[in-house]
Design a protein around this motif. Structure first.
Motif, PDB file in Angstrom:
ATOM      1  N   TYR A  84       0.849  -1.188   0.000  1.00  0.00           N
ATOM      2  CA  TYR A  84       0.000   0.000   0.000  1.00  0.00           C
ATOM      3  C   TYR A  84       0.889   1.243   0.000  1.00  0.00           C
ATOM      4  O   TYR A  84       2.056   1.175   0.418  1.00  0.00           O
ATOM      5  CB  TYR A  84      -0.906   0.026   1.234  1.00  0.00           C
ATOM      6  N   PRO A  85       0.370   2.389  -0.408  1.00  0.00           N
ATOM      7  CA  PRO A  85       1.191   3.608  -0.434  1.00  0.00           C
ATOM      8  C   PRO A  85       1.742   4.005   0.930  1.00  0.00           C
ATOM      9  O   PRO A  85       2.776   4.667   0.999  1.00  0.00           O
ATOM     10  CB  PRO A  85       0.220   4.676  -0.968  1.00  0.00           C
ATOM     11  N   ASP A  86       1.059   3.586   2.008  1.00  0.00           N
ATOM     12  CA  ASP A  86       1.546   3.955   3.340  1.00  0.00           C
ATOM     13  C   ASP A  86       2.557   2.962   3.881  1.00  0.00           C
ATOM     14  O   ASP A  86       2.989   3.073   5.034  1.00  0.00           O
ATOM     15  CB  ASP A  86       0.375   4.107   4.320  1.00  0.00           C
ATOM     16  N   GLY A  87       2.933   1.973   3.066  1.00  0.00           N
ATOM     17  CA  GLY A  87       3.957   1.026   3.475  1.00  0.00           C
ATOM     18  C   GLY A  87       3.438  -0.261   4.074  1.00  0.00           C
ATOM     19  O   GLY A  87       4.223  -1.186   4.337  1.00  0.00           O
ATOM     20  N   ARG A  88       2.124  -0.367   4.303  1.00  0.00           N
ATOM     21  CA  ARG A  88       1.586  -1.613   4.831  1.00  0.00           C
ATOM     22  C   ARG A  88       1.740  -2.735   3.805  1.00  0.00           C
ATOM     23  O   ARG A  88       1.714  -2.488   2.602  1.00  0.00           O
ATOM     24  CB  ARG A  88       0.116  -1.447   5.193  1.00  0.00           C
ATOM     25  N   PRO A  89       1.879  -3.977   4.264  1.00  0.00           N
ATOM     26  CA  PRO A  89       2.077  -5.081   3.323  1.00  0.00           C
ATOM     27  C   PRO A  89       0.808  -5.468   2.593  1.00  0.00           C
ATOM     28  O   PRO A  89      -0.307  -5.319   3.106  1.00  0.00           O
ATOM     29  CB  PRO A  89       2.556  -6.224   4.234  1.00  0.00           C
ATOM     30  N   ALA A  90       0.985  -5.972   1.389  1.00  0.00           N
ATOM     31  CA  ALA A  90      -0.112  -6.505   0.578  1.00  0.00           C
ATOM     32  C   ALA A  90       0.497  -7.406  -0.479  1.00  0.00           C
ATOM     33  O   ALA A  90       1.680  -7.270  -0.818  1.00  0.00           O
ATOM     34  CB  ALA A  90      -0.920  -5.384  -0.075  1.00  0.00           C
ATOM     35  N   VAL A  91      -0.288  -8.332  -0.976  1.00  0.00           N
ATOM     36  CA  VAL A  91       0.119  -9.168  -2.098  1.00  0.00           C
ATOM     37  C   VAL A  91      -0.981  -9.139  -3.137  1.00  0.00           C
ATOM     38  O   VAL A  91      -2.083  -8.645  -2.896  1.00  0.00           O
ATOM     39  CB  VAL A  91       0.419 -10.624  -1.668  1.00  0.00           C
ATOM     40  N   ASP A  92      -0.696  -9.703  -4.295  1.00  0.00           N
ATOM     41  CA  ASP A  92      -1.653  -9.680  -5.400  1.00  0.00           C
ATOM     42  C   ASP A  92      -3.028 -10.173  -4.971  1.00  0.00           C
ATOM     43  O   ASP A  92      -4.060  -9.576  -5.289  1.00  0.00           O
ATOM     44  CB  ASP A  92      -1.114 -10.540  -6.550  1.00  0.00           C
ATOM     45  N   TYR A  93      -3.049 -11.273  -4.236  1.00  0.00           N
ATOM     46  CA  TYR A  93      -4.313 -11.909  -3.916  1.00  0.00           C
ATOM     47  C   TYR A  93      -5.137 -11.110  -2.913  1.00  0.00           C
ATOM     48  O   TYR A  93      -6.366 -11.233  -2.874  1.00  0.00           O
ATOM     49  CB  TYR A  93      -4.046 -13.331  -3.399  1.00  0.00           C
ATOM     50  N   THR A  94      -4.488 -10.275  -2.110  1.00  0.00           N
ATOM     51  CA  THR A  94      -5.261  -9.440  -1.191  1.00  0.00           C
ATOM     52  C   THR A  94      -5.762  -8.173  -1.881  1.00  0.00           C
ATOM     53  O   THR A  94      -6.904  -7.772  -1.673  1.00  0.00           O
ATOM     54  CB  THR A  94      -4.430  -9.072   0.052  1.00  0.00           C
ATOM     55  N   VAL A  95      -4.943  -7.554  -2.707  1.00  0.00           N
ATOM     56  CA  VAL A  95      -5.425  -6.338  -3.378  1.00  0.00           C
ATOM     57  C   VAL A  95      -6.463  -6.687  -4.439  1.00  0.00           C
ATOM     58  O   VAL A  95      -7.396  -5.914  -4.674  1.00  0.00           O
ATOM     59  CB  VAL A  95      -4.273  -5.507  -3.998  1.00  0.00           C
ATOM     60  N   ASN A  96      -6.344  -7.859  -5.074  1.00  0.00           N
ATOM     61  CA  ASN A  96      -7.353  -8.260  -6.055  1.00  0.00           C
ATOM     62  C   ASN A  96      -8.717  -8.389  -5.380  1.00  0.00           C
ATOM     63  O   ASN A  96      -9.748  -8.009  -5.941  1.00  0.00           O
ATOM     64  CB  ASN A  96      -6.958  -9.574  -6.708  1.00  0.00           C
ATOM     65  N   ALA A  97      -8.727  -8.932  -4.158  1.00  0.00           N
ATOM     66  CA  ALA A  97      -9.982  -9.048  -3.428  1.00  0.00           C
ATOM     67  C   ALA A  97     -10.568  -7.675  -3.118  1.00  0.00           C
ATOM     68  O   ALA A  97     -11.796  -7.481  -3.142  1.00  0.00           O
ATOM     69  CB  ALA A  97      -9.744  -9.819  -2.128  1.00  0.00           C
ATOM     70  N   GLU A  98      -9.708  -6.706  -2.868  1.00  0.00           N
ATOM     71  CA  GLU A  98     -10.175  -5.400  -2.427  1.00  0.00           C
ATOM     72  C   GLU A  98     -10.667  -4.506  -3.558  1.00  0.00           C
ATOM     73  O   GLU A  98     -11.315  -3.495  -3.293  1.00  0.00           O
ATOM     74  CB  GLU A  98      -9.057  -4.690  -1.658  1.00  0.00           C
ATOM     75  N   VAL A  99     -10.342  -4.846  -4.813  1.00  0.00           N
ATOM     76  CA  VAL A  99     -10.838  -4.018  -5.918  1.00  0.00           C
ATOM     77  C   VAL A  99     -12.072  -4.636  -6.576  1.00  0.00           C
ATOM     78  O   VAL A  99     -12.549  -4.135  -7.592  1.00  0.00           O
ATOM     79  CB  VAL A  99      -9.745  -3.745  -6.975  1.00  0.00           C
ATOM     80  N   GLY A 100     -12.579  -5.735  -6.028  1.00  0.00           N
ATOM     81  CA  GLY A 100     -13.881  -6.238  -6.456  1.00  0.00           C
ATOM     82  C   GLY A 100     -13.906  -7.308  -7.508  1.00  0.00           C
ATOM     83  O   GLY A 100     -14.988  -7.769  -7.891  1.00  0.00           O
TER      84      GLY A 100
END
Length: 412
Positions: free
Chosen positions: A132-148
């Motif tokens: 994330y822009p604030d430095g928190r961790p994320a991976v493809d599979y978590t951000v894909n879930a968050e964009v719908g």
């Protein structure tokens, strides 16, 4: 064949998919990419798939790690030590017009902060991959879930979200990494200025769905797009079963593709009558989408009456847009027969056979070589001597202290 980025030196200190993809892309274009890993390997060093069908034990070689890092030079450094941190800093900020380029996804290490590194080399080009822009961790599979996307993927009757298996946002981010490096190099060549580029996986995913118009659609409608199974959204495209059980995907995006599909299946008259009965104009993509189920029902018998060989011959002759569903074992078999020039066999350091890819970009018709399979720490001594001017005695002391490791001592 010479490659366009020959002479460029890049230091990569990144794990998993996005950062390594960016480095691999630059390496296949000719850059000298030095990948820095911890002594003993990072968190992705043994990531699946691995040789031996997952039964090779803790030391099984990773097809994943080897393929994403081919063509790079590998250096193993213990970054927990002050001496190790200084070595990496020196590699990143080494003088020279074609050096001073860093790709990383490091979080929380003050000594690798951009302002600290730029104090040593003001024209540093630093591309940092984030979750994330604030430095928190994320991976493809978590951000894909968050964009719908999982909410609109899968069968129409499904209720639970359906994840995809391809880390598409990771790959898109990796290619954006290479784009950022090249743009920053162009700016540095013109102005002498360095650049600090932060690239968040979540932003790449949000930009992707926004640029496709999907968020605008949701805002206007105030609800989620419904799932349509294998139907192509907004046009006509769906899978059909052949008489021998094989399946094909057929798509008609344009009026010409639709006309070719009608003619080859002998259904032009049926669809003319359907247009009259329903006051529809199937030359329009939106209308083909609206009547997708009816169109599919009319076309299914033609496919069901023919085997794959017949379907293939007739659709190709009519220039219909289509593709056959294949398993990956079939792709491998086709590669063995020479069907895919972008693919190439590679031998891992332990002797296992692997299949990897050359660059999909063909320069004057040539993909170029894939790059040699990496071996953790194999190039440590060479890189320290070549880029930092250390002699054999100095490198030996660093290895004896465990600060760095070569390929024969990477498990120390």
């Amino acid at each position: 064949m010479s490659r366009p980025l020959e002479g460029l030196h890049v230091v990569e200190c990144a794990s998993f998919v996005a950062g390594p993809t960016g480095g691999m892309t630059l390496a296949q274009l000719g850059a000298d990419v030095v990948r820095v890993d911890p002594v003993g390997g990072g968190s992705d060093y043994r990531r699946w798939p691995v040789a031996g069908n997952g039964t090779g034990g803790a030391e099984a070689e990773s097809y994943y790690w080897a393929s994403l890092n081919k063509g790079k030079r590998s250096v193993a450094i213990d970054l927990r030590t002050p001496a190790g941190r200084e070595l990496l800093t020196a590699l990143v900020t080494a003088p020279g017009p074609d050096r001073g380029v860093l790709v990383d996804n490091v979080v929380g290490r003050r000594w690798m902060a951009n302002d600290v590194l730029a104090a040593r080399r003001p024209d540093l080009i630093h591309v940092r991959v984030q979750g994330y822009p604030d430095g928190r961790p994320a991976v493809d599979y978590t951000v894909n879930a968050e964009v719908g996307i999982p909410q609109i993927t899968g069968p129409e009757e499904g209720g639970a979200p359906v994840n995809h298996v391809l880390p598409a946002w990771d790959f898109t981010t990796g290619l954006s990494v290479s784009t950022a490096v090249l743009a920053a190099l162009y700016e540095r060549a013109r102005t002498g200025r360095g650049a600090y580029v932060e690239l968040a996986l979540s932003d790449v995913a949000l930009a992707g769905v926004a640029n496709l118009g999907w968020l605008s659609e949701a805002a206007e409608r105030g609800r989620e797009r419904p799932r349509h199974g294998n139907h192509v959204y907004g046009s006509f495209g769906v899978d059909f079963a052949c008489s021998d059980g094989q399946r094909v995907m057929v798509v008609a995006l344009t009026e010409g593709q639709w006309d070719a599909l009608r003619k080859v299946t002998g259904t032009a008259g049926v669809f003319d009558a359907l247009e009259t009965a329903l006051s529809a104009d199937l030359t329009q993509e939106a209308e083909r989408y609206r009547l997708r189920e009816t169109i599919a029902a009319i076309l299914r018998p033609w496919f069901a009456a023919r085997n794959l060989a017949q379907v293939s011959e007739e659709l190709d002759a009519a220039r219909v847009l289509w593709g056959r569903y294949r398993g990956m074992t079939e792709v491998v078999a086709a590669h063995r027969e020479g069907a895919h020039p972008v693919l190439v066999d590679m031998t891992l350091p332990g002797g296992e056979a692997a299949i990897t890819a050359r660059s999909p970009m063909r320069w004057n018709g040539d993909h170029g070589g894939p790059g040699e399979a990496p071996e953790l720490g194999r190039d440590t001594g060479q890189v320290l001597a070549e880029l930092l001017g250390l002699d054999a005695a100095e490198i030996g002391k660093l290895m004896d202290a465990g600060t760095v490791a070569d390929a024969g001592r990477h498990s120390a």
